[in-house]
Design a protein around this motif. Structure first.
Motif, mmCIF file in Angstrom:
data_model
loop_
_atom_site.group_PDB
_atom_site.id
_atom_site.type_symbol
_atom_site.label_atom_id
_atom_site.label_comp_id
_atom_site.label_asym_id
_atom_site.label_seq_id
_atom_site.Cartn_x
_atom_site.Cartn_y
_atom_site.Cartn_z
ATOM 1 N N ASP A 70 1.130 -1.147 0.152
ATOM 2 C CA ASP A 70 -0.060 0.107 0.301
ATOM 3 C C ASP A 70 0.536 0.666 -0.082
ATOM 4 O OD1 ASP A 70 -1.894 2.207 0.208
ATOM 5 O OD2 ASP A 70 -2.886 1.605 2.273
ATOM 6 N N LEU A 71 1.007 1.449 -1.446
ATOM 7 C CA LEU A 71 2.175 2.880 -1.094
ATOM 8 C C LEU A 71 1.617 4.278 -0.406
ATOM 9 C CD1 LEU A 71 3.410 2.339 -4.776
ATOM 10 C CD2 LEU A 71 4.257 1.512 -3.086
ATOM 11 N N ASN A 72 -0.137 4.070 -0.190
ATOM 12 C CA ASN A 72 -0.317 5.338 0.403
ATOM 13 C C ASN A 72 0.437 5.820 1.783
ATOM 14 O OD1 ASN A 72 -1.562 6.445 -1.965
ATOM 15 N ND2 ASN A 72 -2.814 4.968 -0.884
ATOM 16 N N THR A 73 0.117 4.596 2.164
ATOM 17 C CA THR A 73 0.436 4.120 3.906
ATOM 18 C C THR A 73 1.533 5.404 4.171
ATOM 19 O OG1 THR A 73 0.408 1.450 3.959
ATOM 20 C CG2 THR A 73 1.515 1.878 6.230
ATOM 21 N N ASN A 74 2.785 4.721 3.262
ATOM 22 C CA ASN A 74 3.410 5.846 4.295
ATOM 23 C C ASN A 74 3.921 7.492 3.052
ATOM 24 O OD1 ASN A 74 4.877 4.375 6.545
ATOM 25 N ND2 ASN A 74 6.150 3.745 5.119
ATOM 26 N N GLN A 75 2.429 7.516 2.885
ATOM 27 C CA GLN A 75 2.569 8.426 1.447
ATOM 28 C C GLN A 75 3.737 8.932 0.713
ATOM 29 O OE1 GLN A 75 2.631 12.009 4.092
ATOM 30 N NE2 GLN A 75 0.761 12.015 4.947
ATOM 31 N N ILE A 76 3.814 7.273 0.183
ATOM 32 C CA ILE A 76 4.995 7.097 -1.173
ATOM 33 C C ILE A 76 4.351 7.965 -2.275
ATOM 34 C CG2 ILE A 76 6.154 5.906 -2.090
ATOM 35 C CD1 ILE A 76 6.288 4.070 0.386
ATOM 36 N N VAL A 105 13.325 -7.064 -12.511
ATOM 37 C CA VAL A 105 13.067 -6.112 -13.738
ATOM 38 C C VAL A 105 12.839 -4.511 -13.179
ATOM 39 C CG1 VAL A 105 10.900 -6.609 -14.132
ATOM 40 C CG2 VAL A 105 11.801 -5.522 -15.722
ATOM 41 N N ASP A 106 12.558 -4.816 -12.344
ATOM 42 C CA ASP A 106 12.278 -3.445 -11.457
ATOM 43 C C ASP A 106 13.425 -2.582 -11.025
ATOM 44 O OD1 ASP A 106 9.469 -2.547 -11.816
ATOM 45 O OD2 ASP A 106 9.201 -4.343 -10.491
ATOM 46 N N LEU A 107 14.667 -3.516 -11.088
ATOM 47 C CA LEU A 107 16.315 -2.632 -10.669
ATOM 48 C C LEU A 107 16.850 -2.474 -11.508
ATOM 49 C CD1 LEU A 107 15.595 -4.492 -7.224
ATOM 50 C CD2 LEU A 107 15.207 -2.168 -8.201
ATOM 51 N N LYS A 108 16.364 -2.993 -13.101
ATOM 52 C CA LYS A 108 16.930 -3.631 -14.234
ATOM 53 C C LYS A 108 18.274 -2.511 -14.296
ATOM 54 C CE LYS A 108 17.211 -5.210 -18.325
ATOM 55 N NZ LYS A 108 16.999 -5.778 -19.279
ATOM 56 N N ASN A 109 19.771 -2.821 -14.945
ATOM 57 C CA ASN A 109 20.077 -1.489 -14.685
ATOM 58 C C ASN A 109 20.937 -0.107 -13.986
ATOM 59 O OD1 ASN A 109 20.704 -3.135 -17.608
ATOM 60 N ND2 ASN A 109 19.526 -1.409 -18.307
ATOM 61 N N ARG A 110 20.312 -0.963 -12.599
ATOM 62 C CA ARG A 110 20.685 -0.539 -11.410
ATOM 63 C C ARG A 110 21.922 -0.765 -10.448
ATOM 64 N NH1 ARG A 110 16.840 1.775 -9.514
ATOM 65 N NH2 ARG A 110 15.414 0.542 -10.587
ATOM 66 N N ALA A 132 14.028 1.883 -4.838
ATOM 67 C CA ALA A 132 14.456 1.629 -6.195
ATOM 68 C C ALA A 132 13.560 1.528 -7.439
ATOM 69 C CB ALA A 132 15.973 1.321 -5.636
ATOM 70 N N GLY A 133 12.391 0.265 -6.698
ATOM 71 C CA GLY A 133 12.327 -0.043 -8.184
ATOM 72 C C GLY A 133 11.987 1.020 -9.138
ATOM 73 N N GLY A 134 11.512 0.614 -10.903
ATOM 74 C CA GLY A 134 11.149 1.299 -11.654
ATOM 75 C C GLY A 134 10.038 1.493 -12.242
ATOM 76 N N GLY A 135 9.017 0.901 -11.575
ATOM 77 C CA GLY A 135 8.089 0.326 -12.011
ATOM 78 C C GLY A 135 8.119 -0.090 -13.426
ATOM 79 N N ALA A 139 2.601 -0.233 -12.097
ATOM 80 C CA ALA A 139 1.964 0.749 -10.894
ATOM 81 C C ALA A 139 2.602 0.847 -9.528
ATOM 82 C CB ALA A 139 0.871 1.608 -10.983
ATOM 83 N N TYR A 140 1.915 -0.522 -9.060
ATOM 84 C CA TYR A 140 3.257 -0.462 -7.378
ATOM 85 C C TYR A 140 4.473 -1.613 -7.701
ATOM 86 C CZ TYR A 140 -1.921 -0.746 -7.284
ATOM 87 O OH TYR A 140 -3.199 -0.509 -6.903
ATOM 88 N N SER A 141 4.822 -0.869 -8.268
ATOM 89 C CA SER A 141 6.406 -1.538 -8.194
ATOM 90 C C SER A 141 6.772 0.095 -8.304
ATOM 91 C CB SER A 141 6.900 -2.466 -9.764
ATOM 92 O OG SER A 141 6.661 -2.199 -10.506
#
Length: 186
Positions: A70-76, A105-110, A132-135, A139-141
């Motif tokens: 839940d990306l709203n929990t910490n106001q992310i 895949v969300d951390l690819k090249n980083r 650091a997820g690239g999405g 959308a949640y990543s």
């Protein structure tokens, strides 16, 4: 060992005299010492400047996995919406726990590679993605700082990572998301 002293100057002097490596946290007046010989332990607890010593349970444990973020929990999600140009480009975040999945895949090249990784945990990968997820997978990543690079650092040693390693990897922030047992004296 976690040590609280009534006199920081005497404590520091004693540790230096005994040639003991320590870390001091002035926010909670706590001294952290990795190793003491039996003689040093016996000597330390007799010192008049000692208020409290605890060895505690210092074995790290991976926190519980959570299937839904839940990306709203910490106001992310709010931070992502209103500050979407701030991505952490050029920064490195160290994830101090079990290894994360470097093929995510969300951390690819980083990912900054370290020694070979035999096993990973979902919790570590989730923490790396929240940070650091690239999405790329959903959308949640999308992480808080999707432009940062990430590097794994083992949590088997709970002391701060050596500054030479931090500097070599150019780490700006280190994340600690693990448990070590209940400590009733915060």
């Amino acid at each position: 060992f976690h040590i609280v002293s009534n006199d920081s100057l005497l404590m520091k002097r004693w540790l230096q005299q005994e040639k003991i490596t320590f870390v001091f946290n002035p926010r909670n007046n706590r001294w952290y010492v990795h190793h003491l010989s039996a003689e040093q332990k016996n000597n330390l607890w007799r010192q008049s400047f000692i208020a409290f010593i605890d060895k505690g349970k210092r074995t790290p444990a991976v926190e519980k996995d959570f299937p839904q973020i839940d990306l709203n929990t910490n106001q992310i999600s709010i931070a992502q919406r209103y500050y979407n140009s701030i991505k952490g480009n050029g920064l490195v975040v160290s994830i101090k726990e079990d290894p994360f999945d470097e093929s995510d895949v969300d951390l690819k090249n980083r990912i900054i590679p370290v020694a070979s990784v035999l096993s990973t945990t979902l919790h570590a990968t989730t923490m790396a993605s929240i940070i650091a997820g690239g999405g790329n997978s959903s959308a949640y990543s999308l992480g808080v700082a999707s432009g940062t690079k990430v590097v794994h650092d083992s949590f088997l040693n709970l002391f701060p990572t050596e500054i030479t390693v931090i500097n070599t990897q150019q780490v700006s922030v280190q994340n600690h998301s693990y448990g070590v047992g209940v400590e009733n004296y915060y």
